[in-house]
Design a protein around this motif. Sequence first.
Motif, PDB file in Angstrom:
ATOM      1  N   ALA A 174       0.833  -1.209   0.000  1.00  0.00           N
ATOM      2  CA  ALA A 174       0.000   0.000   0.000  1.00  0.00           C
ATOM      3  C   ALA A 174       0.867   1.258   0.000  1.00  0.00           C
ATOM      4  O   ALA A 174       0.574   2.225  -0.713  1.00  0.00           O
TER       5      ALA A 174
ATOM      6  N   GLN B  95      -5.933   3.218   2.293  1.00  0.00           N
ATOM      7  CA  GLN B  95      -5.717   1.776   2.484  1.00  0.00           C
ATOM      8  C   GLN B  95      -4.493   1.531   3.362  1.00  0.00           C
ATOM      9  O   GLN B  95      -4.491   0.637   4.200  1.00  0.00           O
TER      10      GLN B  95
ATOM     11  N   THR C 202      -4.463  -0.541   6.788  1.00  0.00           N
ATOM     12  CA  THR C 202      -3.554  -1.673   6.910  1.00  0.00           C
ATOM     13  C   THR C 202      -2.584  -1.480   8.067  1.00  0.00           C
ATOM     14  O   THR C 202      -2.229  -2.444   8.746  1.00  0.00           O
TER      15      THR C 202
END
Length: 63
Positions: A19, A39, A43
């Motif tokens: 990411a 994201q 994460t």
Amino acid sequence: MADDADRDFQIQLARLEHALGRVADDAAEPDQQVTAAEQAAITAGEAGAAFDRLVRESGGGGQ
């Protein structure tokens, strides 16, 4: 169980690296970078939770 926690943590780290690589992609459109940053933030939280689980299951954490 610590092996499962370690594997989960390694997977989350790999997802985070992926990411972050998308965030740093100069060829990406700005809105793609924003989506990748969102994201990456999600994460990072998941990786933190996986790390906490790993510490708990390996007997650490001072609790």
